[in-house]
Design a protein around this motif. Structure first.
Motif, PDB file in Angstrom:
ATOM      1  N   VAL A  22       0.785  -1.320   0.143  1.00  0.00           N
ATOM      2  CA  VAL A  22       0.096   0.009  -0.084  1.00  0.00           C
ATOM      3  C   VAL A  22       0.872   1.500  -0.119  1.00  0.00           C
ATOM      4  CG1 VAL A  22      -1.704   1.419   1.326  1.00  0.00           C
ATOM      5  CG2 VAL A  22      -2.088  -1.034   1.011  1.00  0.00           C
ATOM      6  N   GLY A  23       2.054   1.266   0.813  1.00  0.00           N
ATOM      7  CA  GLY A  23       2.737   2.287   0.709  1.00  0.00           C
ATOM      8  C   GLY A  23       3.543   2.670  -0.385  1.00  0.00           C
ATOM      9  N   ALA A  24       4.039   1.584  -1.112  1.00  0.00           N
ATOM     10  CA  ALA A  24       4.459   1.867  -2.292  1.00  0.00           C
ATOM     11  C   ALA A  24       3.682   2.466  -3.390  1.00  0.00           C
ATOM     12  CB  ALA A  24       5.121   0.357  -2.991  1.00  0.00           C
ATOM     13  N   ALA A  25       2.419   2.085  -3.231  1.00  0.00           N
ATOM     14  CA  ALA A  25       1.456   2.558  -4.230  1.00  0.00           C
ATOM     15  C   ALA A  25       1.121   4.025  -4.072  1.00  0.00           C
ATOM     16  CB  ALA A  25       0.135   1.575  -4.313  1.00  0.00           C
ATOM     17  N   MET A  26       1.204   4.552  -2.648  1.00  0.00           N
ATOM     18  CA  MET A  26       0.951   6.076  -2.275  1.00  0.00           C
ATOM     19  C   MET A  26       2.012   6.751  -2.757  1.00  0.00           C
ATOM     20  SD  MET A  26      -0.976   5.558   1.342  1.00  0.00           S
ATOM     21  CE  MET A  26      -1.276   7.381   1.354  1.00  0.00           C
ATOM     22  N   ASN A  27       3.283   6.096  -3.202  1.00  0.00           N
ATOM     23  CA  ASN A  27       4.265   6.869  -3.723  1.00  0.00           C
ATOM     24  C   ASN A  27       4.815   8.204  -2.930  1.00  0.00           C
ATOM     25  OD1 ASN A  27       6.298   7.300  -5.624  1.00  0.00           O
ATOM     26  ND2 ASN A  27       5.027   8.699  -7.132  1.00  0.00           N
ATOM     27  N   LEU A  28       5.055   7.896  -1.693  1.00  0.00           N
ATOM     28  CA  LEU A  28       5.474   8.983  -0.876  1.00  0.00           C
ATOM     29  C   LEU A  28       6.768   8.626  -0.098  1.00  0.00           C
ATOM     30  CD1 LEU A  28       2.246  10.254   1.147  1.00  0.00           C
ATOM     31  CD2 LEU A  28       3.370  11.570  -0.501  1.00  0.00           C
ATOM     32  N   PRO A  29       7.633   9.440   0.062  1.00  0.00           N
ATOM     33  CA  PRO A  29       9.078   8.998   0.931  1.00  0.00           C
ATOM     34  C   PRO A  29       8.503   8.320   2.245  1.00  0.00           C
ATOM     35  CG  PRO A  29       8.775  11.624   0.977  1.00  0.00           C
ATOM     36  CD  PRO A  29       7.738  10.931  -0.004  1.00  0.00           C
ATOM     37  N   VAL A  30       9.276   7.432   2.483  1.00  0.00           N
ATOM     38  CA  VAL A  30       8.984   6.535   3.636  1.00  0.00           C
ATOM     39  C   VAL A  30      10.227   6.975   4.722  1.00  0.00           C
ATOM     40  CG1 VAL A  30       9.041   4.447   5.065  1.00  0.00           C
ATOM     41  CG2 VAL A  30       7.865   4.649   2.608  1.00  0.00           C
ATOM     42  N   VAL A  31       9.683   7.633   5.836  1.00  0.00           N
ATOM     43  CA  VAL A  31      10.808   7.970   6.875  1.00  0.00           C
ATOM     44  C   VAL A  31      10.690   7.092   8.026  1.00  0.00           C
ATOM     45  CG1 VAL A  31      10.389  10.587   6.086  1.00  0.00           C
ATOM     46  CG2 VAL A  31       8.907   9.561   7.848  1.00  0.00           C
ATOM     47  N   ASN A  32       9.939   6.354   8.260  1.00  0.00           N
ATOM     48  CA  ASN A  32       9.941   5.363   9.459  1.00  0.00           C
ATOM     49  C   ASN A  32       9.169   4.039   9.083  1.00  0.00           C
ATOM     50  OD1 ASN A  32      11.199   6.753  11.808  1.00  0.00           O
ATOM     51  ND2 ASN A  32       9.618   8.241  11.216  1.00  0.00           N
ATOM     52  N   ASN A  33       9.778   2.991   9.486  1.00  0.00           N
ATOM     53  CA  ASN A  33       9.054   1.735   9.223  1.00  0.00           C
ATOM     54  C   ASN A  33       9.277   1.000  10.475  1.00  0.00           C
ATOM     55  OD1 ASN A  33       8.548  -0.900   8.421  1.00  0.00           O
ATOM     56  ND2 ASN A  33       9.393  -0.691   6.700  1.00  0.00           N
ATOM     57  N   ILE A  34       8.267   1.065  11.354  1.00  0.00           N
ATOM     58  CA  ILE A  34       8.357   0.517  12.771  1.00  0.00           C
ATOM     59  C   ILE A  34       7.211  -0.663  12.940  1.00  0.00           C
ATOM     60  CG2 ILE A  34       7.481   1.338  15.148  1.00  0.00           C
ATOM     61  CD1 ILE A  34       7.714   4.102  13.973  1.00  0.00           C
ATOM     62  N   ASN A  35       8.138  -1.870  13.139  1.00  0.00           N
ATOM     63  CA  ASN A  35       7.260  -3.113  13.194  1.00  0.00           C
ATOM     64  C   ASN A  35       7.349  -3.357  14.685  1.00  0.00           C
ATOM     65  OD1 ASN A  35       6.339  -5.740  13.778  1.00  0.00           O
ATOM     66  ND2 ASN A  35       7.692  -6.737  12.014  1.00  0.00           N
ATOM     67  N   LEU A  36       5.936  -3.238  15.396  1.00  0.00           N
ATOM     68  CA  LEU A  36       5.824  -3.300  16.988  1.00  0.00           C
ATOM     69  C   LEU A  36       6.302  -4.644  17.264  1.00  0.00           C
ATOM     70  CD1 LEU A  36       2.430  -1.223  17.249  1.00  0.00           C
ATOM     71  CD2 LEU A  36       4.847  -0.580  17.732  1.00  0.00           C
ATOM     72  N   ALA A  37       6.336  -5.643  16.562  1.00  0.00           N
ATOM     73  CA  ALA A  37       6.864  -6.881  16.850  1.00  0.00           C
ATOM     74  C   ALA A  37       8.176  -7.085  17.305  1.00  0.00           C
ATOM     75  CB  ALA A  37       6.568  -8.015  15.824  1.00  0.00           C
ATOM     76  N   ASP A  38       8.835  -6.015  16.600  1.00  0.00           N
ATOM     77  CA  ASP A  38      10.338  -6.100  16.897  1.00  0.00           C
ATOM     78  C   ASP A  38      10.606  -4.939  18.301  1.00  0.00           C
ATOM     79  OD1 ASP A  38      11.583  -7.343  14.762  1.00  0.00           O
ATOM     80  OD2 ASP A  38      11.103  -5.644  13.532  1.00  0.00           O
ATOM     81  N   ASP A  39       9.782  -4.053  18.406  1.00  0.00           N
ATOM     82  CA  ASP A  39       9.967  -3.176  19.677  1.00  0.00           C
ATOM     83  C   ASP A  39       8.633  -2.538  19.803  1.00  0.00           C
ATOM     84  OD1 ASP A  39      10.403  -1.344  21.676  1.00  0.00           O
ATOM     85  OD2 ASP A  39      12.127  -0.407  20.682  1.00  0.00           O
ATOM     86  N   PRO A  40       7.896  -2.957  21.041  1.00  0.00           N
ATOM     87  CA  PRO A  40       6.249  -2.346  21.044  1.00  0.00           C
ATOM     88  C   PRO A  40       6.251  -1.234  21.639  1.00  0.00           C
ATOM     89  CG  PRO A  40       7.110  -4.035  22.578  1.00  0.00           C
ATOM     90  CD  PRO A  40       8.286  -3.886  21.816  1.00  0.00           C
ATOM     91  N   THR A  41       7.515  -0.168  21.873  1.00  0.00           N
ATOM     92  CA  THR A  41       7.470   0.973  22.495  1.00  0.00           C
ATOM     93  C   THR A  41       7.609   2.154  21.186  1.00  0.00           C
ATOM     94  OG1 THR A  41       9.934   1.067  22.919  1.00  0.00           O
ATOM     95  CG2 THR A  41       8.371   0.184  24.596  1.00  0.00           C
ATOM     96  N   LEU A  42       6.699   3.082  21.003  1.00  0.00           N
ATOM     97  CA  LEU A  42       7.144   4.242  19.991  1.00  0.00           C
ATOM     98  C   LEU A  42       8.046   5.081  20.752  1.00  0.00           C
ATOM     99  CD1 LEU A  42       3.057   4.418  18.628  1.00  0.00           C
ATOM    100  CD2 LEU A  42       5.240   3.372  17.449  1.00  0.00           C
ATOM    101  N   LYS A  43       9.065   5.384  20.050  1.00  0.00           N
ATOM    102  CA  LYS A  43       9.963   6.337  20.498  1.00  0.00           C
ATOM    103  C   LYS A  43       9.409   7.718  20.317  1.00  0.00           C
ATOM    104  CE  LYS A  43      13.128   3.369  21.717  1.00  0.00           C
ATOM    105  NZ  LYS A  43      12.408   1.744  21.366  1.00  0.00           N
ATOM    106  N   ASN A  44       8.726   8.154  19.290  1.00  0.00           N
ATOM    107  CA  ASN A  44       8.308   9.362  18.894  1.00  0.00           C
ATOM    108  C   ASN A  44       6.909   9.216  18.531  1.00  0.00           C
ATOM    109  OD1 ASN A  44       7.922  12.128  18.547  1.00  0.00           O
ATOM    110  ND2 ASN A  44       9.107  11.903  16.455  1.00  0.00           N
TER     111      ASN A  44
END
Length: 258
Positions: A22-44
């Motif tokens: 979906v993100g690729a189809a939206m064609n916008l620059p991706v600045v963060n890719n956060i998988n909560l399975a890796d770290d369930p805490t949002l830093k920002n």
């Protein structure tokens, strides 16, 4: 210029695949890719009007995983744009999409689009095997393109009404959990390191704490020796009923804001 952030929970890569398509189809620059399975805490956890955030989660028993709802506690949209997605194993998504849109709507996000998509079932892989498949990827791409088209039209986004009920369906958990073949396990500890709920310990990686395990299947997915699996008499009985009842193909559905 607007930019994309992905915030999702993906234990076995299928939700991540849906989000990135979906993100690729939206064609916008991706600045963060956060998988909560890796770290369930949002830093920002704060966003602004220039941010577009794709939120996505698998459906467990008709609801969002508790680890996701806890991670999103305190998030602030501040007029950022959001796309909400749930991914389910061909049974039903019940109240999960409503739960997700409620959380991000109350957090101050403007919801651009919302959708429910299908992936291979994480506990019963005989259901929706290989999904998202090519047909699913085409629909995910279409969803992303339609989100981008609506994004370019600008605000306001009128409220999206998604399927679901209040109060939400009671989450009763999953009565079966991955088992380890102790005779083949070399105790490498990868499963303990990657378990998002810490249901497996490095000291005893052959055991799973049923009270902590959410049956996400990640330990099975990442085990280098493939010695973890769902098994046993109870699993066999439930699988027989589930596969018989939920193997008929379901298709994705979505809504775009007016």
């Amino acid at each position: 210029m607007k930019s994309l952030t992905y915030i999702y929970f993906s234990a076995t890569s299928t939700t991540a695949k849906c989000v990135e398509t979906v993100g690729a189809a939206m064609n916008l620059p991706v600045v963060n890719n956060i998988n909560l399975a890796d770290d369930p805490t949002l830093k920002n956890p704060e966003f602004s009007s220039n941010d577009v955030v794709i939120f996505a989660a698998p459906v467990y028993g008709g609801r969002l995983p508790g680890i996701v709802t806890e991670a999103l506690r305190g998030i602030k949209g501040k007029e950022a744009t959001a796309v909400a997605m749930v991914v389910y194993g061909n049974r039903d998504y019940d109240d999960a999409l409503l739960e997700l849109t409620d959380i991000i709507g109350k957090a101050g996000f403007n919801i651009l689009g919302a959708g429910a998509f299908i992936s291979q079932h994480s506990i019963f892989p005989q259901v929706a095997t290989g999904r998202p498949d090519e047909a699913d990827l085409i629909k995910l791409t279409e969803f992303g393109q339609r989100c981008r088209k609506r994004l370019d039209k600008g605000l306001p986004y009128y409220k999206i009404i998604v399927k679901g009920n209040l109060p939400y369906k009671k989450s009763s958990g999953v009565p079966i959990h991955p088992q380890c073949d102790k005779s083949k396990c070399n105790r490498c500890g990868v499963c303990a390191d990657k378990c998002p709920t810490r249901a497996i310990t490095i000291d005893n990686p052959t055991e799973t704490d049923a009270a902590k395990c959410i049956s996400c299947g990640r330990c099975i997915y990442i085990c280098p020796r493939k010695v973890r699996s769902y098994s046993g008499f109870k699993y066999g009985l439930i699988k027989k009923v589930f596969v018989a009842g939920f193997s008929k193909r379901k298709e994705p559905s979505w809504l775009i804001a007016n």
